[in-house]
Design an enzyme around this catalytic site. Structure first.
Site, PDB file in Angstrom:
ATOM      1  N   SER A   1       0.781  -1.256  -0.127  1.00 29.21           N
ATOM      2  CA  SER A   1      -0.037  -0.054  -0.220  1.00 29.21           C
ATOM      3  C   SER A   1       0.810   1.241   0.216  1.00 29.21           C
ATOM      4  O   SER A   1       1.939   1.422   0.188  1.00 29.21           O
ATOM      5  CB  SER A   1      -1.061   0.176   1.287  1.00 29.21           C
ATOM      6  OG  SER A   1      -0.210   0.321   2.397  1.00 29.21           O
TER       7      SER A   1
ATOM      8  N   GLY B   1      -9.992  -5.597   3.080  1.00 33.50           N
ATOM      9  CA  GLY B   1      -9.526  -6.690   2.288  1.00 33.50           C
ATOM     10  C   GLY B   1      -9.241  -6.133   0.893  1.00 33.50           C
ATOM     11  O   GLY B   1      -9.201  -6.881  -0.238  1.00 33.50           O
ATOM     12  N   ALA B   2      -9.525  -4.754   0.399  1.00 33.34           N
ATOM     13  CA  ALA B   2      -9.414  -4.277  -0.733  1.00 33.34           C
ATOM     14  C   ALA B   2      -8.172  -4.612  -1.464  1.00 33.34           C
ATOM     15  O   ALA B   2      -8.056  -4.788  -2.923  1.00 33.34           O
ATOM     16  CB  ALA B   2      -9.500  -2.693  -0.924  1.00 33.34           C
ATOM     17  N   GLY B   3      -7.108  -4.442  -0.734  1.00 33.25           N
ATOM     18  CA  GLY B   3      -5.787  -4.688  -1.306  1.00 33.25           C
ATOM     19  C   GLY B   3      -5.622  -6.320  -1.743  1.00 33.25           C
ATOM     20  O   GLY B   3      -5.083  -6.688  -2.794  1.00 33.25           O
ATOM     21  N   ASP B   4      -6.026  -7.071  -0.927  1.00 32.06           N
ATOM     22  CA  ASP B   4      -5.971  -8.634  -1.073  1.00 32.06           C
ATOM     23  C   ASP B   4      -7.054  -8.687  -2.525  1.00 32.06           C
ATOM     24  O   ASP B   4      -6.649  -9.689  -3.433  1.00 32.06           O
ATOM     25  CB  ASP B   4      -6.666  -9.278  -0.081  1.00 32.06           C
ATOM     26  CG  ASP B   4      -6.094  -8.798   1.464  1.00 32.06           C
ATOM     27  OD1 ASP B   4      -4.765  -8.815   1.226  1.00 32.06           O
ATOM     28  OD2 ASP B   4      -6.826  -8.785   2.113  1.00 32.06           O
TER      29      ASP B   4
ATOM     30  N   ASN C   1      -7.836  -3.425  -9.822  1.00 36.71           N
ATOM     31  CA  ASN C   1      -8.485  -2.115  -9.165  1.00 36.71           C
ATOM     32  C   ASN C   1      -9.842  -2.231  -9.386  1.00 36.71           C
ATOM     33  O   ASN C   1     -10.654  -1.791  -8.505  1.00 36.71           O
ATOM     34  CB  ASN C   1      -7.865  -1.146 -10.255  1.00 36.71           C
ATOM     35  CG  ASN C   1      -6.587  -0.373  -9.896  1.00 36.71           C
ATOM     36  OD1 ASN C   1      -5.933  -0.708  -8.967  1.00 36.71           O
ATOM     37  ND2 ASN C   1      -6.216   0.382 -10.840  1.00 36.71           N
TER      38      ASN C   1
END
Length: 386
Positions: free
Chosen positions: A193, A243-246, A270
């Protein structure tokens, strides 16, 4: 050896083993005013498997839990009878710190066994994903992954998280101090991030592997030794960033598995990151939505072949012909999806004991305050430092 390509030549047939996901499932608990007010399934593997399964990407998962594991999951973990499932507690108050984020303290209060090289499955894989959240990825385990996987993706939180010996408070250390730095030339992609990127020298690391820096509503940026490229975001009405990055990593790898070039695969990442923040907890997607995305991916592959762009070309971070159109098509699919904020709020199944005690709220239609250990926001320690 610097990884400069996804694969030297295309396979004649799709191999059986496509993706290996390595990391432990967790129990995440929110503590507010001294009481547990929310609980949910945690761990990067849960969000990644959710995306891969929906897009019909073949994957294997290596994860460890204790006999107390509370959730039914499609990718069955290894149960360690003598250990408990990893537990994270997020201590949360309603005050805002200088950067506008709600202050919190994240603690690992219980840790299941780490994942050892012997726990990994036999055979070879196209892609490996080292996505631990509680210190379960060992240097020797990552080394084994690069031996059996053609390309390895690593979430930096699996490498730089450390935990206070007394109370388990999560802290971050510099990548060079992590014990993993010597393996960077052997991995394909390192994801961080924008806040985690402060703990590595991007200009230095990009010469060893491709670096992917996610930045919420700004999308993500790709860095390699040969260049860099900004990948556009998708508009999202953020409800819960858990969990957006996952989910981004899940979409990114799924795109590569299905034959997209790196910039297009990052765009798919994205998309799933933006969809995740619009739902509460583990996101729910319907079949029609996944089918629309599969169709768009197939059209994009055919378009790239017509333009002479090949997935297996040397990794070049440049905008491809039709990339913006692909962004528009994915955005349209998102709008067409029947999975609206109201229809698809995920009601995470609580433990039976919690239901009996009446301590866990139902999350349908209301924001969830649970802070997940895989949040993209900064983790704050008890002394207020990042």
């Amino acid at each position: 050896m610097v990884v400069t390509s996804v694969r030297n030549s295309p396979p004649q047939h799709s191999p059986i083993n496509r993706v290996l996901i390595v990391g432990n499932y967790c129990h995440d608990v929110l503590i507010q005013d001294g009481s547990a007010v929310a609980e949910t399934l945690g761990g990067a593997v849960a969000f990644i498997a959710n995306v891969l399964n929906g897009l019909s990407v073949s994957s294997s998962l290596t994860s460890k839990v204790g006999k107390d594991f509370k959730y039914a999951v499609n990718n069955v973990p290894i149960v360690i009878p003598t250990s408990r499932t990893t537990v994270f507690e997020a201590y949360f108050d309603l005050g805002l710190v200088g950067n506008g984020h709600q202050d919190r303290v994240l603690k690992r209060v219980c840790a299941c066994d780490p994942i050892a090289p012997v726990d990994l499955p036999e055979g070879r894989f196209d892609f490996g994903m080292a996505v631990g959240v509680g210190g379960e990825i060992l240097p020797e385990t990552l080394e084994r992954m690069v031996e059996i996987c053609d390309v390895v993706f690593v979430d930096i939180q699996a490498l730089i998280r450390v935990f206070d010996e007394d109370d388990g408070t999560v802290k971050l250390l510099g990548l060079k101090e992590s014990g993993f730095y010597h393996l960077l030339p052997r991995i394909g992609f390192l994801k961080a991030s924008s806040d985690e990127a402060l703990f590595l020298n991007v200009e230095e690391v990009r010469r060893l592997c491709c670096v992917v820096v996610t930045n919420g509503k700004e999308g993500c940026k790709l860095f390699s030794k040969d260049g860099e490229l900004q990948i556009a975001p998708f508009e999202a009405n953020q409800v819960d960033p858990t969990g957006a990055g996952d989910s981004f990593l899940g979409g990114f790898v799924a795109g590569l598995v299905q034959g997209l070039a790196v910039p297009d695969a990052a765009l798919l990442g994205n998309l799933f990151g933006s969809l995740t923040v619009e739902q509460i907890g583990l996101p729910k997607f319907d079949f029609k939505f996944f089918q629309m995305i599969k169709d768009e991916v197939q059209r994009r592959k055919a378009q790239c072949i017509c333009f002479g762009e090949r997935r297996y070309d040397e990794l070049k971070l440049k905008e491809l012909v039709g990339h913006e159109q692909f962004h528009t098509s994915l955005g349209a699919a998102k709008l067409k999806s029947s999975c609206s904020d109201q229809d698809c709020q995920w009601d995470t199944p609580p433990s039976s004991k919690a239901v009996e005690q009446g301590t866990l709220p139902q999350f349908i239609g209301q924001p969830k305050r649970l802070i997940n250990p895989v949040y993209e926001e900064p983790i704050r320690t008890v002394d207020g430092k990042q």
